[in-house]
Design an enzyme around this catalytic site. Structure first.
Site, PDB file in Angstrom:
ATOM      1  N   VAL A 122      20.808  24.187  89.554  1.00 48.78           N
ATOM      2  CA  VAL A 122      19.195  23.590  89.493  1.00 48.78           C
ATOM      3  C   VAL A 122      19.180  23.030  88.552  1.00 48.78           C
ATOM      4  O   VAL A 122      17.889  22.520  88.391  1.00 48.78           O
ATOM      5  CB  VAL A 122      18.417  25.570  89.393  1.00 48.78           C
ATOM      6  N   ALA A 150      14.220  24.025  71.398  1.00 48.22           N
ATOM      7  CA  ALA A 150      13.305  23.412  71.319  1.00 48.22           C
ATOM      8  C   ALA A 150      13.205  23.394  73.295  1.00 48.22           C
ATOM      9  O   ALA A 150      11.785  23.654  73.565  1.00 48.22           O
ATOM     10  CB  ALA A 150      13.246  22.010  71.838  1.00 48.22           C
ATOM     11  N   LYS A 170      13.174  25.920  74.543  1.00 45.38           N
ATOM     12  CA  LYS A 170      12.594  27.591  75.310  1.00 45.38           C
ATOM     13  C   LYS A 170      11.221  27.420  75.169  1.00 45.38           C
ATOM     14  O   LYS A 170      10.502  27.938  75.735  1.00 45.38           O
ATOM     15  CB  LYS A 170      13.197  28.523  74.508  1.00 45.38           C
ATOM     16  N   TYR A 184      18.246  24.246  72.081  1.00 44.16           N
ATOM     17  CA  TYR A 184      17.960  25.441  72.909  1.00 44.16           C
ATOM     18  C   TYR A 184      17.124  25.667  72.506  1.00 44.16           C
ATOM     19  O   TYR A 184      15.836  26.279  73.380  1.00 44.16           O
ATOM     20  CB  TYR A 184      18.933  26.524  72.669  1.00 44.16           C
ATOM     21  N   GLY A 240      20.605  31.934  88.916  1.00 44.40           N
ATOM     22  CA  GLY A 240      21.703  32.201  87.357  1.00 44.40           C
ATOM     23  C   GLY A 240      22.218  33.772  87.851  1.00 44.40           C
ATOM     24  O   GLY A 240      22.114  34.812  86.600  1.00 44.40           O
ATOM     25  N   ALA A 241      21.904  34.321  88.881  1.00 50.89           N
ATOM     26  CA  ALA A 241      22.059  35.991  89.275  1.00 50.89           C
ATOM     27  C   ALA A 241      23.740  36.407  89.709  1.00 50.89           C
ATOM     28  O   ALA A 241      22.964  37.769  89.284  1.00 50.89           O
ATOM     29  CB  ALA A 241      21.413  35.546  90.367  1.00 50.89           C
ATOM     30  N   SER A 242      24.710  35.795  89.014  1.00 52.10           N
ATOM     31  CA  SER A 242      25.515  36.434  89.459  1.00 52.10           C
ATOM     32  C   SER A 242      26.276  36.831  88.231  1.00 52.10           C
ATOM     33  O   SER A 242      26.938  38.123  88.642  1.00 52.10           O
ATOM     34  CB  SER A 242      26.878  34.909  89.562  1.00 52.10           C
ATOM     35  N   ARG A 243      25.962  36.585  86.482  1.00 49.95           N
ATOM     36  CA  ARG A 243      26.321  37.898  85.477  1.00 49.95           C
ATOM     37  C   ARG A 243      25.259  38.010  84.565  1.00 49.95           C
ATOM     38  O   ARG A 243      24.245  37.458  85.118  1.00 49.95           O
ATOM     39  CB  ARG A 243      27.379  37.451  85.293  1.00 49.95           C
TER      40      ARG A 243
END
Length: 252
Positions: free
Chosen positions: A62, A159, A161, A157, A12-15
């Site tokens: 992913v 839960a 994490k 969300y 998830g590195a595009s932004r």
């Protein structure tokens, strides 16, 4: 911190936080693999901004378990090794229990866990296999303060994490003999492109009041904590969860 000759994969590195982390690693000499799911144009822009040479794009979803294996194998085939994995990809879906129907509720839980937990577990599995063969490495997972304080409008969300945190600490224990160190960074609300678009004025004001700094975190501040956990000398911090929330939520 020096990451010369280190090969780093960030999901998830595009932004947002992922982009800031990619920039931070590249500025310290690392070669960065940018994983993204769909926005090729944005990923290309991010890659072009990275200082140094050899950075590469890896387009994989992913949330699909078969693509996590393909991603890690592609990365290792391209670079020869994987030194550092940063699991940053995540999603957040509103699903207030007193407002949504059951289909929305169950879809929110299933989709959130696919990306926020199962993807992290699966990429960590394949990364660990590669790192065990090469003599060690680092895994840093990006969590959230929501894992501790609760997320009433997005319970899946919070839960997901919280489960990620527990998994990360379990892996820190299991993988230590292999010289694979696992850490977690738990940001508060961060000033990203998505926040700029989705937050209403009232929501922004509420967020600003939560921290004594009266501002949100900057992505580069979260990236700084990621780099610390991935750095040489931080090995004994394996299993640590670093809060980066501007004292907006303090846990004992």
């Amino acid at each position: 911190m020096n990451f010369n000759n280190k090969k780093v994969l960030i999901t998830g590195a595009s932004r947002g936080i992922g982009k800031a982390t990619a920039l931070a690693f590249a500025e310290k000499g690392a070669t960065v693999g940018i994983n993204y799911r769909s926005n090729t144009e944005q990923a290309q822009k991010t890659c072009a901004e990275l200082p140094g040479n050899g950075h590469h794009l890896f387009k994989y979803d992913v949330s699909k378990k078969e693509e996590t294996e393909a991603l890690i194998k592609d990365f290792v085939s391209h670079y020869g090794k994987l030194d550092i994995l940063v699991n940053n990809a995540g999603i957040s879906i509103f699903h207030d229990i007193d407002e949504v129907d059951f289909e929305h509720w169950t879809n929110a839980w299933e989709n959130t866990f696919k990306t926020n937990l199962f993807a992290v577990a699966n990429t960590s599995y394949w990364a660990a296999q590669a790192m065990m063969k090469s003599g060690g490495g680092r895994i840093v997972n990006v969590s959230s303060r929501g894992a501790f304080r609760g997320e009433p409008t997005k319970p899946a969300y919070g839960a997901s994490k919280a489960a990620m945190n527990a998994m990360s600490q379990s892996l820190a224990k299991k993988l230590a003999p292999y010289k694979i160190y696992v850490g977690v960074v738990a940001p508060g609300f961060t000033e990203t492109e998505m926040a700029a678009v989705t937050l209403t004025s009232a929501e922004r004001e509420n967020l600003l009041r939560e921290s004594p700094f009266q501002r949100m975190a900057q992505p580069k501040e979260v990236a700084h904590a990621v780099l610390f956990l991935a750095s040489e000398g931080a090995e004994y911090a394996s299993g640590t969860i670093i809060d980066v929330n501007g004292a907006s939520y303090l846990r004992s």
